[in-house]
Design an enzyme around this catalytic site. Structure first.
Site, PDB file in Angstrom:
ATOM      1  N   HIS A 130     -17.866   6.379  -8.269  1.00  0.00           N
ATOM      2  CA  HIS A 130     -16.742   7.183  -8.746  1.00  0.00           C
ATOM      3  C   HIS A 130     -17.126   7.749 -10.116  1.00  0.00           C
ATOM      4  O   HIS A 130     -17.909   7.155 -10.857  1.00  0.00           O
ATOM      5  CB  HIS A 130     -15.513   6.280  -8.870  1.00  0.00           C
ATOM      6  N   ASP A 207     -17.576  -2.074 -10.823  1.00  0.00           N
ATOM      7  CA  ASP A 207     -16.295  -1.388 -10.633  1.00  0.00           C
ATOM      8  C   ASP A 207     -15.623  -2.012  -9.414  1.00  0.00           C
ATOM      9  O   ASP A 207     -16.037  -1.794  -8.274  1.00  0.00           O
ATOM     10  CB  ASP A 207     -16.542   0.105 -10.415  1.00  0.00           C
ATOM     11  N   GLN A 210     -11.778  -0.826  -5.770  1.00  0.00           N
ATOM     12  CA  GLN A 210     -11.522  -0.769  -4.334  1.00  0.00           C
ATOM     13  C   GLN A 210     -11.756  -2.110  -3.636  1.00  0.00           C
ATOM     14  O   GLN A 210     -11.499  -2.233  -2.435  1.00  0.00           O
ATOM     15  CB  GLN A 210     -12.402   0.300  -3.678  1.00  0.00           C
ATOM     16  N   LYS A 233      -3.894   0.350  -7.480  1.00  0.00           N
ATOM     17  CA  LYS A 233      -4.451   0.296  -6.124  1.00  0.00           C
ATOM     18  C   LYS A 233      -4.161  -1.050  -5.461  1.00  0.00           C
ATOM     19  O   LYS A 233      -4.455  -1.235  -4.278  1.00  0.00           O
ATOM     20  CB  LYS A 233      -5.957   0.558  -6.166  1.00  0.00           C
ATOM     21  N   CYS A 371     -13.491  12.322  -6.551  1.00  0.00           N
ATOM     22  CA  CYS A 371     -14.134  11.927  -7.820  1.00  0.00           C
ATOM     23  C   CYS A 371     -15.513  11.325  -7.560  1.00  0.00           C
ATOM     24  O   CYS A 371     -15.899  10.312  -8.156  1.00  0.00           O
ATOM     25  CB  CYS A 371     -13.263  10.959  -8.605  1.00  0.00           C
TER      26      CYS A 371
END
Length: 413
Positions: A130, A207, A210, A233, A371
């Site tokens: 991302h 990261d 997700q 999220k 993104c």
């Protein structure tokens, strides 16, 4: 408990009743919400927790000694405790509360990476990242005279781990990789990557935006140095998130933002700062948001990730199978291990046109570059459609999505 038993134990219809927005209609159609990788819907428990904060104990945190201030501080700091336990941090003081992953990665970029970078140094990331795990590194690398390198992926959308390891050369001062791709759903082997980084003394940032909504995360077991996550999220209000970091890194990092609450004493001849994590939390935080995040964690734990994962994996398999039945469909990302995200295109149709027409059928999917411009460039497309699923989605919704896709495809052919 096996996966099948867990999936059967997840009463999705009961769960859906907990999410007010899922009962909406749009354009006269029952809503099918398949944009969960962008932001999840919120259960009533989260909405009510935020409402209760504003109705019953709205006050600023930390400074007040009055009753409301103490209640607000207890709730806000309680969210830190709960989130630290949720990701198995060794201490609550390893968790900096942020507005999301973007703030978390920028904090590491400017407070950890920039002071250490020298001309000729490099930061290693991957093609599937991302922009929030690319652009901050480019900005600080440019200032320091360093470079950003990207490890390649294969056509299945999997990181070529051996190439990533080969690129961990002596000039690399930080490695950054997504746990789960927001476009492909690919799950990266973080433990293996972290092990190789440790062998070379290279800190690793992950990261986790997700990953956290779909699977249990244990930062100690993963072995990384930094882990960033986003609340919106994972059933929580927008403007919430966190950076987990090893204690030694937080102790050595200077503050990134200055202002109130991150200080011990301010004098014009010099200011002394609070201990981590508070020295990174200047200003009034999103108190209500973190009250909501605390309620979201309770909700996840009431269901259990084993049951969530089993249901989502069955739903992903079913949706992928049904999507392959649609003539002219090209699916991007078919990694061996995926979370419930499917990016695709239909021959002869623009992604934005399809998404617009699907919306008129009540189906919310994402279209665009997500993104992730470098990933789009790798696949040679300007954009894709993305259907991203959650534990509150159903097979019936998948069927409605496929039916709607068939209708709009005919309109565009």
């Amino acid at each position: 408990m096996n996966m099948q038993t867990s999936a059967a134990a997840l009463d999705v219809q009961r769960i859906r009743a907990d999410f007010p927005l899922l009962s909406r209609s749009v354009h006269g159609k029952s809503l099918v919400y398949f944009d969960n990788a962008n932001t999840s819907q919120k259960p009533a428990a989260v909405i009510e927790a935020v409402d209760r904060y504003y109705r019953e104990y709205n006050a600023n945190v930390s400074r007040a000694v009055h009753f409301l201030g103490e209640e607000a501080t207890s709730a806000y700091e309680g969210a830190r405790d709960k989130l630290a336990a949720f990701i198995n941090a060794t201490s609550r003081n390893e968790l900096v509360l942020t507005s999301g992953t973007t703030q978390a990665t920028n904090l590491v970029a400017y407070s950890f990476a920039l002071p250490r970078l020298q001309p000729g140094d490099a930061i290693l990331t991957t093609v599937m990242e991302h922009h929030a795990n690319i652009v901050p590194w480019q900005l600080v690398a440019q200032r320091a005279g360093a470079t950003v390198k990207a490890a390649p992926i294969n056509e299945r959308g999997e990181l070529i781990v051996e190439r990533f390891v080969e690129l961990l050369t002596p000039e690399v001062k930080l490695a950054c990789v997504t746990h789960v791709s927001n476009v492909l759903g690919t799950v990266n082997p973080i433990r293996e990557i972290a092990r190789e980084c440790r062998k070379r003394g290279i800190p690793l940032l992950v990261d986790g935006s997700q990953a956290v909504p779909h699977r249990p995360v244990d930062v100690q077991a993963l072995g990384c140095d930094f882990y960033a996550l986003t609340g919106h999220k994972m059933l929580s209000p927008t403007g919430t998130g966190a950076l987990w970091a090893k204690k030694e890194h937080l102790a050595a990092m200077p503050p990134f933002f200055g202002g109130g609450e991150m200080i011990r004493e301010v004098r014009f001849d010099g200011t002394t700062f609070a201990e981590p994590p508070h020295k990174f939390e200047a200003g009034t935080p999103n108190i209500a948001g973190f009250v909501g995040l605390s309620a979201a964690i309770d909700y996840y734990q009431s269901l259990g990730f084993e049951a969530i994962h089993a249901h989502e994996q069955q739903l992903l398999a079913y949706a992928t199978e049904r999507l392959r039945e649609v003539p002219g469909v090209r699916i991007f990302g078919e990694a061996a291990e995926k979370e419930p995200v499917i990016s695709f295109l239909v021959d002869g149709a623009q992604a934005t046109d399809l998404a617009t027409l699907l919306d008129l059928q009540g189906v919310a999917v994402r279209s665009g570059h997500h993104c992730a411009h470098p990933l789009m460039q790798f696949f040679g497309v300007p954009a894709t459609l993305r259907a991203s699923l959650a534990f509150y989605n159903t097979r019936e919704e998948v069927d409605a999505f496929i039916e709607a896709l068939g209708k709009v495809r005919k309109l565009l052919m």
